[in-house]
Design a protein around this motif. Structure first.
Motif, mmCIF file in Angstrom:
data_model
loop_
_atom_site.group_PDB
_atom_site.id
_atom_site.type_symbol
_atom_site.label_atom_id
_atom_site.label_comp_id
_atom_site.label_asym_id
_atom_site.label_seq_id
_atom_site.Cartn_x
_atom_site.Cartn_y
_atom_site.Cartn_z
ATOM 1 N N LEU B 12 0.563 -0.563 0.041
ATOM 2 C CA LEU B 12 -0.400 -0.016 -0.221
ATOM 3 C C LEU B 12 1.125 1.338 0.328
ATOM 4 C CD1 LEU B 12 -3.179 0.459 0.311
ATOM 5 C CD2 LEU B 12 -3.123 0.054 2.595
ATOM 6 N N VAL B 14 4.317 1.550 -1.231
ATOM 7 C CA VAL B 14 4.318 2.149 -2.421
ATOM 8 C C VAL B 14 3.461 2.293 -3.415
ATOM 9 C CG1 VAL B 14 4.880 0.834 -4.662
ATOM 10 C CG2 VAL B 14 6.427 -0.235 -2.466
ATOM 11 N N ALA B 15 2.095 1.977 -3.330
ATOM 12 C CA ALA B 15 0.907 2.423 -4.557
ATOM 13 C C ALA B 15 0.668 3.633 -3.787
ATOM 14 C CB ALA B 15 -0.132 1.349 -4.038
ATOM 15 N N PRO B 103 -5.935 3.353 -4.099
ATOM 16 C CA PRO B 103 -4.818 4.012 -3.394
ATOM 17 C C PRO B 103 -4.724 5.544 -4.355
ATOM 18 C CG PRO B 103 -4.225 2.087 -4.127
ATOM 19 C CD PRO B 103 -5.353 2.272 -4.291
#
Lengths: 353, 131
Positions: B12, B14-15, B103
């Motif tokens: 999450l 990273v997103a 996201p």
């Protein structure tokens, strides 16, 4: 579920309400009399305790103790009694008291108490076995209470896990969308990542224990590459248990490495192998090594792919870092990490996300 | 504009980082624990902090929000599925973005938080609960 733990929350008490003559002493002596049975050590016997302690009590009440005040207290108590509980009440009555009269008096609360009626003259054996049964029934109620609490905890945990898993799926979806050239490309990338995520989901769900071994995670993700007669991925090293969130991260790392290897590296040829080694030396960071051999040779990438960035971010998230070594005979990727973070559950409660 | 991102789910994080960067924000972090977040907060300026409740060092997101809102003039938004826990810290945050969310939603939420800082009334995404 074991027996009652003798702690202050659950220690049982036999409360005696017998104000006439020497009745109190006689009842206490009869209950303590261990010719017929032994009262568990964890059970206390008290004379006329206040109704404050009734949430963990068995009540023994004589004809004379069964006063207006006692009945009011009992009605008041049963009003606040939780649904899993039913207070045991042993009434010791004169032989000429009619059952009908008693029934009428207690009608409104009969389903909230466990009533046993004994008549005078008392036989010690009758009394002790009755008390024993009442204690067993009360203990059982507390076991049910613990079970209900446990179920609630599991439900909260599950609810929480589902939310976090969906959050991860959203993340995979968005990441894959951003890095795909067209719909078939998206299909392949998103499908593989969702597959990796799902493979650890199954493992964790089928396990009572909330940890899985690193070996199981690798095997689950790499299964598609080991369908032939010979395993193409070879695992070795130390055993490591992994909790849910890091399991997801590791599964996705293995997926990115395997996808890359199947395009450009050793998993693109039949003869190629991947050696995965996990080492956890005392007092030093753990290392996870992915070493490719027997492939078509090494092609250092021209730009940093999503996979590379994801593995870097993951290693940082696991308290370490990563090194990619593009030398013959194949890619070697060395990830250092904090073994403690792999194992720890940080989700609060039992294991919340 | 800079955003401090505190999220222990690596995927999450990273997103969210990618979405914020594509939208033109600078991302401080992601930090995975309150301790990491504190260290980053002392070295960088940021206007908005996005904080999960459960982090690598425990259920520390709430305390972190309290510290950050006190020591740094930033707007805090929680991003968590533990909405009831986030509400306990409502004095120190603008609101909570409820997991699971796409996201992309974080961008609109951060925009909202920054508008809120400058006294405007933002249109929040529907997964966002304003305190």
């Amino acid at each position: 579920m074991g027996g009652m733990q003798p702690n202050c929350e659950s220690q049982l008490e036999v409360g005696i309400y017998a104000p006439f003559g020497r009745d109190e002493q006689t009842l206490v002596a009869a209950i303590r009399d261990n010719r017929f049975s032994r009262l568990p050590d964890s059970v206390a016997v008290s004379v006329a305790p206040s109704s404050q302690s009734w949430h963990r009590s068995i009540l023994v009440c004589s004809q004379e103790g069964f006063s207006k005040k006692f009945k009011e207290d009992l009605v008041g108590f049963t009003d606040t009694q939780p649904s899993w509980a039913q207070i045991p009440l042993v009434l010791v009555l004169d032989h000429d008291v009619s059952a009908q009269e008693l029934h009428d008096e207690l009608r409104d609360i009969l389903d909230k108490i466990l009533l046993t009626v004994l008549h005078r003259p008392l036989r010690p054996f009758e009394l002790t076995t009755t008390i024993e049964n009442a204690i067993a029934a009360r203990e059982r109620q507390f076991e049910i209470k613990r079970y209900i609490d446990y179920q609630e905890e599991l439900q909260n945990e599950l609810n929480h896990r589902i939310k976090n898993t969906l959050a991860s799926v959203f993340a995979l979806y968005q990441i894959s969308l951003r890095h795909s050239s067209d719909l078939p490309d998206f299909d392949k990338r998103f499908g593989a990542r969702l597959g990796a995520l799902s493979s650890v989901q199954d493992l964790l769900r089928s396990s009572d224990n909330r940890h899985r071994s690193l070996e199981d995670i690798a095997n689950a993700v790499l299964a598609p590459y080991n369908k032939g007669e010979v395993a193409r991925t070879i695992l070795s090293g130390d055993r490591q248990l992994v909790s849910q969130q890091p399991a997801q991260t590791l599964a996705l790392i293995f997926n990115e490495l395997a996808t890359n290897a199947s395009k450009y590296g050793s998993l693109s040829t039949e003869a190629g192998r991947v050696h995965i080694e996990y080492r956890k030396p005392d007092g030093q960071p753990a290392t996870l090594t992915w070493r490719e051999t027997g492939g078509p040779g090494v092609q250092p990438p021209t730009r940093k792919s999503y996979g590379t960035r994801f593995i870097e971010a993951s290693a940082a998230g696991l308290g370490g870092d990563v090194r990619f070594d593009y030398q013959e005979p194949g890619l070697t990727c060395i990830i250092t990490l904090d073994a403690e973070l792999l194992h720890r559950t940080t989700d609060g409660g039992t294991n919340r996300l | 504009m800079q955003v401090l991102l505190v999220e222990d789910n690596v995927l999450l994080a990273v997103a969210l980082q990618a979405e914020l960067e594509v939208a033109g924000y600078g991302v401080i972090g992601p930090a995975h624990s309150a301790a990491q977040a504190r260290a980053l907060a002392n070295e960088h300026d940021f206007e908005v902090a996005v904080i999960d409740i459960d982090l690598q060092d425990g259920r520390t997101g709430g305390t972190l929000a309290k510290e950050l809102s006190h020591d740094h003039s930033c707007a805090v938004v929680f991003a968590t599925g533990q909405t009831h826990l986030a509400r306990e810290w409502c004095d120190y945050a603008v609101g909570v973005l409820k997991k699971p969310f796409n996201p992309k939603t974080v961008v609109r939420t951060v925009e909202g938080a920054s508008e809120f800082l400058s006294g405007k009334t933002p249109a929040w995404p529907y997964q966002f609960e304003k305190f």
